[in-house]
Write an enzyme that holds these catalytic residues in place. Structure first.
Site, short mmCIF file in Angstrom:
data_model
loop_
_atom_site.label_atom_id
_atom_site.label_comp_id
_atom_site.label_asym_id
_atom_site.label_seq_id
_atom_site.Cartn_x
_atom_site.Cartn_y
_atom_site.Cartn_z
N ASN A 147 0.42 -0.88 -0.06
CA ASN A 147 -0.11 -0.05 0.06
C ASN A 147 1.04 1.01 0.02
O ASN A 147 1.41 1.54 0.76
CB ASN A 147 -0.84 0.34 1.06
CG ASN A 147 -1.45 1.14 1.07
OD1 ASN A 147 -1.98 2.10 0.43
ND2 ASN A 147 -2.23 1.59 3.04
N HIS A 202 -9.54 1.37 4.56
CA HIS A 202 -8.06 1.56 4.78
C HIS A 202 -8.66 2.71 6.29
O HIS A 202 -9.79 3.49 6.26
CB HIS A 202 -7.29 1.81 4.95
CG HIS A 202 -5.68 2.05 5.04
ND1 HIS A 202 -5.52 3.43 6.04
CD2 HIS A 202 -4.90 0.74 4.59
CE1 HIS A 202 -4.17 2.43 6.16
NE2 HIS A 202 -3.87 1.53 5.89
N GLU A 222 -7.36 4.75 7.78
CA GLU A 222 -6.60 5.88 7.43
C GLU A 222 -8.34 6.78 6.41
O GLU A 222 -7.94 8.12 7.13
CB GLU A 222 -5.17 6.43 6.35
CG GLU A 222 -4.60 6.37 7.17
CD GLU A 222 -3.20 5.26 6.61
OE1 GLU A 222 -2.85 5.54 5.14
OE2 GLU A 222 -2.47 5.30 7.85
N GLU A 230 -5.60 -4.85 10.55
CA GLU A 230 -4.88 -4.10 11.26
C GLU A 230 -5.23 -3.25 12.14
O GLU A 230 -5.80 -1.88 11.54
CB GLU A 230 -4.66 -2.69 9.48
CG GLU A 230 -4.14 -3.64 8.35
CD GLU A 230 -4.00 -2.47 7.30
OE1 GLU A 230 -2.40 -2.14 6.88
OE2 GLU A 230 -3.88 -1.44 7.19
N GLY A 238 2.67 2.10 10.71
CA GLY A 238 3.23 3.39 10.35
C GLY A 238 3.91 3.22 12.00
O GLY A 238 4.53 4.73 12.31
N SER A 243 2.71 -1.99 10.75
CA SER A 243 4.78 -2.11 10.85
C SER A 243 5.18 -2.96 10.71
O SER A 243 6.67 -3.95 11.14
CB SER A 243 4.69 -1.40 11.62
OG SER A 243 4.53 -0.36 12.20
P1 PGA Z 1 2.91 0.25 7.51
O1 PGA Z 1 1.14 0.67 6.82
O2 PGA Z 1 3.33 -0.96 7.05
O3 PGA Z 1 3.95 1.68 7.45
O4 PGA Z 1 2.58 -0.02 9.07
C1 PGA Z 1 0.46 -0.30 6.81
C2 PGA Z 1 -0.91 -0.08 5.98
O5 PGA Z 1 -1.37 1.21 6.38
O6 PGA Z 1 -1.71 -0.63 5.57
#
Ligand code: PGA
Length: 253
Positions: free
Chosen positions: A10, A95, A97, A167, A173, A214
């Protein structure tokens, strides 16, 4: 049951079309013939075309990061499932976000999943609890609800192709990944259990459940060694060629 792992990158709001093309070419070269895992690259909309060209003739899949559930019309800035169908194989839906910054709800997630199904796009449906929900001991309740509500009304025939990504929001992140044991517990006892209630055992056993948050080359193998972790949705590390290639190799081995 043996499930072929899925490794999805992603890229979020990163990479111009030219930069995306360059990165995708590296992945095409080193991962283009991998058969033991399904590798999917999810660049921003404007880079989809460039990435498609870069991965042409390889086994790598192309995924969008979002879609709108309406067919067409007065929805400035939006992209429909029909516009992605035929050349994208996958689409990330819900997602965290998007839930957090763009008001996505279980209801809009469900509309998007149904739109993806209608157009033969494989949805990568994201679920996961926030830090506050986690600390309040609400992980199972939240993840079960997101899974049931997000996937309701999906045809039994299509369901086995769906990909779900667990997730935990606090792990995205942050460099603070979930432990593999915690993720396995949520995958098996919450997500796959909800999938069984929705689609029955046989279909639920076929659905790939990815861990995200992560994931790095250093921790990937431990996640992939768990029985109910069928790959990963990778953010930050998918922008670093060496890291992502190493994660893909771990998924495929
Ligand atoms: P990350 O993001 O691997 O940077 O933690 C995962 C994601 O948001 O799909």
């Amino acid at each position: 049951m043996k499930r072929i792992p899925v490794l999805a990158g992603n890229w979020k709001m990163n990479k111009t079309p030219a930069e995306a093309s360059e990165l995708a070419r590296l992945f095409a070269k080193s991962l283009g013939t991998v058969t033991e895992a399904e590798v999917v690259l999810c660049p921003p909309y404007v880079a989809l075309l460039a990435v498609q060209a870069a991965i042409q003739g390889t086994r790598i899949g192309l995924g969008a990061q979002n879609l709108h559930w309406e067919k067409s019309g007065a929805f400035t800035g939006e992209i429909s499932a029909g516009m992605l169908a035929g050349w994208c194989s996958h689409v990330i839906i819900g997602h965290s976000e998007r839930r957090q910054h763009f008001g996505e709800t279980d209801e809009t997630v469900n509309k998007k999943v149904i739109a993806a199904q209608k157009h033969g796009l494989i949805p990568i449906v994201c679920v996961g609890e926030t830090l506050a929900e986690n600390e309040a001991g609400r992980t199972a309740e939240v993840v079960r609800r997101q899974t049931l509500e997000g996937l309701k009304g999906v045809d039994a025939g299509f369901a086995s192709q769906i990909v779900v990504a667990y997730e935990p929001v606090w792990a995205i992140g942050t460099g603070r990944a979930s432990s593999a044991e915690n993720a396995e517990n949520v995958h098996r006892n919450v997500v796959r259990a909800a999938l069984k209630d929705l689609f029955g055992s046989e279909t639920a056993e076929a659905i790939r459940i990815l861990y995200g948050g992560s994931v790095t080359a250093a921790n990937a193998a431990e996640f992939f060694s768990q029985a109910d972790i069928d790959g990963a949705l990778v953010g930050g590390a998918s922008l670093k060629s060496d890291e992502f290639i190493a994660i893909a190799r771990a998924a495929a081995s």
